[in-house]
Structures are given as C-alpha cells and as structure tokens.
Scaffold this active site. Structure first.
Site, PDB file in Angstrom:
ATOM      1  N   GLU A   1       1.042  -5.221  -7.707  1.00  0.00           N
ATOM      2  CA  GLU A   1       1.039  -3.765  -7.571  1.00  0.00           C
ATOM      3  C   GLU A   1       0.736  -2.998  -8.866  1.00  0.00           C
ATOM      4  OE1 GLU A   1       4.638  -2.416  -5.674  1.00  0.00           O
ATOM      5  OE2 GLU A   1       4.143  -3.372  -3.785  1.00  0.00           O
TER       6      GLU A   1
ATOM      7  N   GLU B   1       3.950  -9.223   0.604  1.00  0.00           N
ATOM      8  CA  GLU B   1       5.294  -8.642   0.749  1.00  0.00           C
ATOM      9  C   GLU B   1       5.356  -7.781   1.996  1.00  0.00           C
ATOM     10  OE1 GLU B   1       7.047  -6.347  -2.445  1.00  0.00           O
ATOM     11  OE2 GLU B   1       6.253  -7.743  -3.942  1.00  0.00           O
TER      12      GLU B   1
HETATM   13  C1  NOJ Z   1       7.284  -3.993  -4.059  1.00  0.00           C
HETATM   14  C2  NOJ Z   1       7.599  -4.715  -5.322  1.00  0.00           C
HETATM   15  O1  NOJ Z   1       6.622  -5.672  -5.604  1.00  0.00           O
HETATM   16  C3  NOJ Z   1       8.980  -5.333  -5.370  1.00  0.00           C
HETATM   17  O2  NOJ Z   1       9.264  -5.643  -6.694  1.00  0.00           O
HETATM   18  C4  NOJ Z   1       9.982  -4.384  -4.738  1.00  0.00           C
HETATM   19  O3  NOJ Z   1      11.281  -4.847  -4.890  1.00  0.00           O
HETATM   20  C5  NOJ Z   1       9.641  -4.204  -3.284  1.00  0.00           C
HETATM   21  N1  NOJ Z   1       8.314  -3.657  -3.167  1.00  0.00           N
HETATM   22  C6  NOJ Z   1      10.602  -3.301  -2.525  1.00  0.00           C
HETATM   23  O4  NOJ Z   1      10.573  -2.027  -3.066  1.00  0.00           O
END
Ligand code: NOJ
Length: 447
Positions: A163, A352
């Site tokens: 991200e 994710e």
């Molecule tokens: C995206 C991120 O990569 C991760 O680190 C985070 O905990 C999750 N989303 C949930 O917000």
C-alpha cells in the site's frame, strides 16, 4: 468451475504489527518504534514494542496456522531487524528469524508470501531524508539483496511494497501514520519517483536471486461499485476506479499505471502540474518490469458521501458496518478482481481482506464472532463469482491471522482469526478461524 485446486487460502500479518521484540537480538528501530514514543500519535499511547510477541512465539503461531489448514501466510520483513542502520551491517540474528519462520511454514505445508516493505522504515534512514532522499532506491536494493539471498526460493511469492497509497497518503499527507508529516506536492512527486525506482531495483534483485518465486506488490485504492446492473454503470464504476482524483497519492493509477503499464497516469499533469516527476527510458524499463500478479488489499467499496442524504449509492440508513465503521460491501471483491485484471492483464491475488470486530473471550472460553464469519462468507462468494467468470484469482489472504497493532488505533481494532490477550499473549482461535479451516478443507465447496 470453482476454486482452483492450488488456490492460496491464506492469512496475513506485518512485522511492525505482530512481531514485538523491538530491540531483540540487535534489531534497529523503525519510524514506528521511534516516533510513537515521541508523540501522542496512537490511541492510549500504545506502541508496537511487544505486540503479539510473534518474534518469540512464531512456532506457536505456525502451529495454529497448520491447525487451520492455511495454504499460505503473508508476512513482512522488518528492514531494521535485518539492517539495523538500514544499510551496511547485517544483523544475522534478525535474518535468521525469517529463515526459521520460512522453514517452519514450509515444514507445516504453508507457502511463505513475503512483503519487503510494510511501512517500518529504519529510523536511521528516515533521519537521512527517508524516501525523499535520492539514495533511497539504492538503500532498498541493498536490503532486497540481503533478504533475498538469505531466503532464496523458500518464499513462494514476494511483494515489494504494501500500500504505497497509505504509507505516503497517511504518513506524508494526512500525518496520521509515521512519520506523521504533511508534505507538499513536489515532495510527494519526488518520493513517488524514488519509491517506483526502489520497486524496480528490488524486482531485478528478486528475479536474480529467487528465479522460481512469483513477484508482485500489494497496493490498495478506490473501487467503485456500479450504480445498477447495466454495462454502462459498470463502465462508469471502472473509469472512476482508475481515474486520478485530487488526492492522487491514494489512487490506484498513481502507482499502478507506472508499474504495470509503464507510463504515468493519463491525467497526472492535471493533478500535479509542473511537479510531475520524470524518468529516463532505462528507469521506466526497470520500474515496469513484468510482474507475475496484481496483488491488492480490499475491504470496502468507495463511497461518495454528500447531498441529498449523505449516503453513497450502496449505503443507507443503518447499512451494515464493521466495528470500526467500514462499510460491508462484498461485491467490491468481485469488481476489484474484475477491474484490476482488466486494467493490468495479470492474475490477481487478494493480499488482504478482513473484518474488525469487538471480539472477546466469552464465558465458555471461546470467541464467538459470527459477524466475521458472515463477512468472510459473503466476500468469498464474490471471489467465487469472479473465478466462475474466468478471472484468474491466485488466492485470498484474510487480514489478519492474529489480532495485532492497528497503527494509530493501537490494539482495540481486532481483525484476527486468532484472538490475542495482550496481558499474557494467550491465543484463542475464533469461531471464524474454525469456519475458515472448514472452507479451506473443502477448497471452498461448502460456501
Ligand atoms: C491494510 C494494511 O496493509 C494493514 O497493515 C492494516 O492493518 C489493514 N489494512 C487494516 O487496516
């Protein structure tokens, strides 16, 4: 056709969110270690210093993954654990941790999916300007070299960056994440250039050192849902999802188009004007080396809040939300698979997706979390829908394996399939974790 036979049913974590051991065995500090101590940045003044103590308990965690039948585990490597100063002296104990973790995973029949950068920049490098320093691509290349030489083909798939939208957008624009800055547009353009170059250099290193591994990245970004079921509405949603909005650093196209299409986003000049970065032909070739998959992190559809009623098209008064207020919009997973495959032409990997709940251990000693199970069920049906339409989806990675340190929110957001009691580090597999085990065992046939 349903889920392919070798579908990667996985779960994810990130070093700074689970490992703890912030100074164990020679680890250096990251900006998340240093800067959360300095200011009032995280809820309740919580820090990642101990987190889930995964650094010391990874064998127990891998045993739980095995019990759940996971096919893959996505984790990230802590740059300052391996190179305490960011470059130069290697911390062999830190490197050994990742070798041992990979070996334990492989022994348990779980494919390691490794992210090189999940936001924990070494403080030593931040003090030299971090991603704004023109040397940063070279630093990252050195780090990638050290890690990939040590882990080699133990890793099934590599991701360079997690991200970039968020570590730049929240870290350098909104000032919510470390390094808690509000940088201007010219600086963002400079940083973007360096991050893209760092990605390119790392891809070359990974290709050389790990010829059998897949290489990709794990971006995120807006995904709009069609207003109705007409092709025109779908086209409109797609175009909005790939556009470059005013807050360009959060968009898919700002990062994805250079890397996957080898060119800046079409409307870049409009967004940043004369500050737009330039790359030489050789640099473009490096940045846009062909990757093996388009990974993406995806939780909820983008909503346009505003008049007349303050709701986006799919949201309504009392519409379903997670415990941290994120909209539950299962179709976003179908459209993301579809849109990103269309845009970039690669197989997709869901790196994710997950649900934050208000979980606790109940009187009977179990963690009953039917909302999470239902969330996963609905979202997975949309993954199945994409697969049935012929979109190549390599896997689904639930965020997260254990509860963990949710950045500025600290420990109160619980995303895990495994509950962690931070007082004594006791792990309890939640009901959703057992449900996921059964889904994996049937390869999704029971959905
Ligand atoms: C995206 C991120 O990569 C991760 O680190 C985070 O905990 C999750 N989303 C949930 O917000």
């Amino acid at each position: 056709m349903s889920f392919p036979k070798d579908f990667l049913w996985g779960a994810a974590s990130a070093a700074a969110q689970v490992e703890g051991g912030w100074d164990a065995d020679g680890k250096g500090e990251s900006i998340w270690d240093t800067m959360v101590r300095e200011g009032n940045h995280v809820a309740h003044g919580e820090t990642p210093a101990v987190a889930c103590d995964h650094y010391h308990r990874f064998r127990e965690d891998v045993a739980l993954m095995k019990e759940m039948g996971l096919k893959s585990y996505r984790f990230s490597i802590s740059w300052p654990r391996v190179l305490p100063e960011g470059t130069g002296q290697v911390n062999t104990a830190g490197l050994q941790f990742y070798i041992d973790l990979c070996d334990a995973l492989l022994e348990a029949g779980i494919q390691p999916l490794a992210t090189l950068y999940h936001w924990d920049l070494p403080t030593a490098l931040y003090n030299q300007g971090g991603w704004a320093n023109p040397e940063s691509p070279r630093w990252f290349e050195e780090y990638a070299e050290v890690v990939s030489q040590a882990l080699g083909d133990r890793v099934y798939a590599w991701m360079t960056f997690n991200e970039p939208q968020v570590f730049v957008g929240l870290g350098h624009v909104l000032g919510i994440h470390a390094p808690f800055r509000h940088d201007d547009s010219p600086t963002l353009c400079t940083m973007t250039k360096h991050i893209l170059l760092a990605h390119g250099r790392a891809v070359s290193v990974l290709r050389r050192n790990c010829p059998c591994a897949l290489v990709g990245m794990a971006p995120t970004g807006d995904c709009w849902l069609p207003e109705d079921h007409t092709p025109e509405a779908e086209e409109q949603a797609y175009q909005k999802s790939v556009a470059l909005p005013k807050n360009f650093e959060f968009s898919n196209a700002w990062w994805g188009d250079p890397i996957f299409l080898g060119r800046p986003p079409a409307d870049a000049e409009n967004a940043v004007g004369e500050h737009m970065y330039t790359l030489t032909e050789e640099e473009w070739a490096s940045v846009s080396q062909k990757l093996d998959f388009y990974g993406f992190n995806c939780y909820q559809a983008t909503a346009e809040y505003g008049p007349p009623d303050g709701y986006g098209s799919y949201a309504y008064q009392g519409s379903p939300k997670t415990a941290i207020g994120w909209n539950i919009t299962p179709e976003v997973l179908y459209y993301s698979c579809k849109f990103w495959h269309r845009r970039y032409g690669l197989p997709v990997l869901i790196t994710e997706n997950g649900y934050a709940g208000l979980d606790f251990v109940m009187l009977d000693g179990h963690v009953h979390d039917p909302q999470r199970t239902d969330f996963m069920h609905r979202y997975l049906l949309q993954v199945q829908r994409a697969i049935e339409e012929g979109i190549p989806v390599l896997g689904y990675t639930y965020w997260s394996f254990t509860d963990n340190f949710e950045w500025d929110s600290g420990y109160s957001s619980r995303f895990g399939l495994v509950y962690v009691d931070y007082r004594d580090q006791k792990r309890t597999i939640k009901d959703s974790g057992y449900w996921y085990r059964d889904v994996i065992a049937s390869n999704g046939a029971n959905l």
